[in-house]
Enzyme design. Sequence first.
Site, PDB file in Angstrom:
ATOM      1  N   CYS A 131       0.073   3.014  -5.767  1.00 50.11           N
ATOM      2  CA  CYS A 131      -0.377   2.202  -6.892  1.00 50.11           C
ATOM      3  C   CYS A 131       0.794   1.467  -7.542  1.00 50.11           C
ATOM      4  O   CYS A 131       1.345   0.565  -6.949  1.00 50.11           O
ATOM      5  CB  CYS A 131      -1.156   3.070  -7.886  1.00 50.11           C
ATOM      6  N   HIS A 181      -5.219   6.216  -4.586  1.00 41.82           N
ATOM      7  CA  HIS A 181      -4.433   7.382  -5.004  1.00 41.82           C
ATOM      8  C   HIS A 181      -4.740   8.602  -4.140  1.00 41.82           C
ATOM      9  O   HIS A 181      -5.700   9.318  -4.419  1.00 41.82           O
ATOM     10  CB  HIS A 181      -4.749   7.731  -6.458  1.00 41.82           C
ATOM     11  N   GLU A 213      -3.224  11.377  -4.161  1.00 44.21           N
ATOM     12  CA  GLU A 213      -3.046  12.618  -4.931  1.00 44.21           C
ATOM     13  C   GLU A 213      -4.264  12.941  -5.792  1.00 44.21           C
ATOM     14  O   GLU A 213      -4.396  14.055  -6.287  1.00 44.21           O
ATOM     15  CB  GLU A 213      -1.763  12.533  -5.771  1.00 44.21           C
TER      16      GLU A 213
END
Lengths: 272, 793
Positions: free
Chosen positions: A97, A232, A234
Amino acid sequence: MKSEEIKVCILRVGGTNCDAETKRSLEELSVQAEIVHVNEMVKRRSLLEYDALIFPGGFSYGDYVRAGVIWAKWIIAKLGKELKVFADENRPILGICNGFQVLVEAGLLPGFEGISSYPEASLATNVPPGYNCRWVHIKHENKGKCIFTWKVPKGKILRMPVAHSEGRFIFAKEKEKQYLERLYENDQLVFRYCYKNGEYAEGCFPINPNSSFYDIAGVCNSEGTIFGLMPHPERAFYWWQQPDWTRQGWMPQYGDGKLIFENLISYLEKES
Amino acid sequence: MTVSLYIRRKTSFPLFEINILKATDEQLLKISRELGIGLNLQEMKVVQEYFKKKGRNPTDVELQTIGQTWSEHCFHKTFKGKIKINGKEIDSLFKTYIAKATEEINPRWCFSVFEDNAGIIHFDKGYGIAVKVETHNHPSAIEPFGGAATGMGGVIRDILGVWADPIACTDVLGFGPLDYDYEKLPPGVKHPKYVYMGVVAGIGNYGNNMGIPTVNGAVYFDESYVGNVVVYCGCIGLLPLKKFRRNAKPGDVIVLAGGKTGRDGIHGVTFASAELTEKSEVVSRPAVQIANPIEEEKLKRAIVEIRDLELASAITDLGGGGLSSAVGETAKRFNCGVVVELEKVPLKYPGLAPWEIYVSESQERMLLAVPPENLEHVLEIFEKEDVEATAIGKYTADEVLRIYYQGEKVAEMDISFLFEPPKAVRTAEYKQTSFEEPRFREPENLTETLLQLLSSPNIASKERVIRTYDHEVKGNTVLKPLQGEYGGPNDATVIKPLTDSWRGVAVSCGMNPQYGKIDAYWMAASAIDEAIRNNVAVGGRRIALLDNFTWGNPEKPKRLGSLVKGCEACYDFATAFGTPFISGKDSLYNESPLGPVTPTLLITALGIVPDVRSTVSMDVKAPNNLIYIVGQTFHELGGSEYYRLKGFLGNTVPKVRPNQARKTFKAVTGAIDLGLINACHDLSEGGLAVAAAEMAFAGGYGMELDLRKVPRKTLNRNDFVLFSESNSRFLVEVSEKAKKDFEALMKGKVYAEIGKVTKAPRLCIYGLNGEVVVDASLSDLLAGWKRTFSSEV
């Protein structure tokens, strides 16, 4: 190298905010992950202590200019030499990002021929404009060069959330065709936004959440060691982070985001 | 300024003594007005008396400090004062109703309530959850983006102010109708569309930039919000309880950290404690602060580190009143005095008078008390994060406030005087008003009515707003505000704050302003019920509540009367449900040239989900599963969205029957724990029909329901059964396999199987005579629900 010996640096600066969950993802895979403020890195530490480097998500320095640009220039000014050595040694660098925006602004991506002295691409303001937080499907396009996805079969569809207002990957209009060809030639295309059945978004909102050129969600450099993506991983690491887990009778323990970190680690285990 | 009232002291900086010793009543009021300190005559006389005893005139710094400390915003005169109503006297609404409920319930899991910037409850593994909800109505009316952003920034600092790391934000907003006629706008009132765009952008900007997920909220539209926008900002934080420090002592250094101080946000609290007028824009624009979320993000990092290393003895945020309230309140709390050297405060630009520095509400500033031996270490930590931090004074053993500027003493007052303002005595009056219950025929096409309801602004999907907020950052959002592929409206959000624990926090809210137009008591009761049942629906229990009042001018007896009623309901239903209040805030004086705000109580509920893996979402899961309604349906359409659609208000406002409701909630929780429930959705605006439609299109399966089976009282019309908004009800999806166990568990409660989930993607509802009364495809229902806010407004 055994996974426990692998040291990953997660860099941060004022406005970085996805560092903790990125660290958590790596630790879940038993590697050492350390969050280091750039001030600390400049004063007392060295990038070269680490096997891999991650620029996490956030709003570095508030992104008060174009997203990622302030941090990118700062890094080049203060850590440019080390960063070049790091990249030249093919140590992996991941940008998620805001991290992707930084890598593009710093000339590390798409990196057709090493680090470029000016940005060759841009992550422009979304079309339609505005911040957008949603889960998207992305299709794996890479044939095996990108070390963050080298074990992921080409054509596999992954799910991850995006959350940004400047994620529209573009090239200069007159170079679009040429650069896209180079992405293909060098196997630098990694992820494209797609429908859940795998059909490409073809720019259709919100399947392509920002009108990225050619539905591009992530690219790597020509060596495959530097990789940036808007979604993302994560936030898609565990099964309970997925948007529809309550609908599933049985769910695997992890989400698709784990693949990114896993591939990085298996590459490092193999290489050194 | 009149020469005789203001005497310039011979200093190199602007400092005035105010000649109040000999001032007449009229002059006292004039001084209050000219200094913009908002004190009334009674209060000015107490001030005059105090300085007469001292034998000297006060400085502008002193008067400003008193003005800030005694403002409604800082001191909550209405909630703490005396109220005369219908022949009896209430000594403090807060003590009589809000705090009393918590005292009586006396839960063992409350760590600290009503004491600090935020309420703190026990969570798991030695961690506590801190929570606070604030209002930022007035600033948002003047400058929507800045007002909302600093509202968010302020409430996040409240969480930092109890040493907690912010993990989630909430926002509940009230706007005028977006299609409001421009011609009807009085001067000085901004168009709802402008306010809406600015406020939503401001909220998103702050939370997103700080990396805190904005997970729960609501958006309401009401005519009364045209002149009085409602902006509630909430924040939830996590802290290791053994690191909580609140024991500053004489000798501790006062450290001011974060942003620099400027003229922004001067007199924010006095502004917040007055009605909005045509001139507010010009007069009060400087009262709105300027937001810089990245500054606060850095501040947060440093504060968490200082907490973990246990280097400071106390912390508080700088909010309303700026330094004047932060310094004064901490001194009061720790029974200390204080010495502050104002020239040490870092400024944005030179030229501020001492009083301006002392009351400025510039954002992103925190105050820490640091034992001298830790000072160097603390300053180092701030420096590491690129945060400016400065020692500006220290706590002393006597209970006196002393302020210096460049060596000159500019204020000296007893702390005890500052915190004992004269008690406000207000008069309230309350008379039960009765509204007409409308008479109209049942519409022939109820499918059409349902579609209209789904598109009505208070029911329609707020996806357009929600997606501009990052609700996933931190990666802990287990149950999201929007459910699954179709973005169904989940009743509450569940977050999993700790990596090594499955325990979750369920966050929900309840707000029914439309009911407040009929009856403030039942409006408040309904908000409490709604917040709780939203929480129960996803698996929450051990629920704590927050109360946030947005009301009109309390000096007007009728407004105050309805406030008293709202408070009564807070006590009655918090105790009935055993759900204590742990924090709250009031915003009064919400009046504009268009009139007062509709009394609006926001209840925020925080529940515990013992294991997030058993969380229930609202979307139906599989064809042939059974649909049950739990709870009784009454003829309660007063203030309903259905009546509003038909152009009525009505009188039959939904009531809350706590004995029955408690049993219902308990049974639903039990069924969730046993894994008997596949989906659960609360019935609120739009009643049974809207809830059923939402469950169906969110899951992608149809539903067949039979109104004849719905347990109901005095209801004999299809439209009323479909759209009544009776409280304490749920729709529940149960598999055939779980049917027996579920029914055994529900025995003795009001419930009924009313239909099933179908593969065919249609919502089909049979009426009281067995005829089909609603028949619509899921795609039409979904499109209707999403249409209202689908494009740029």
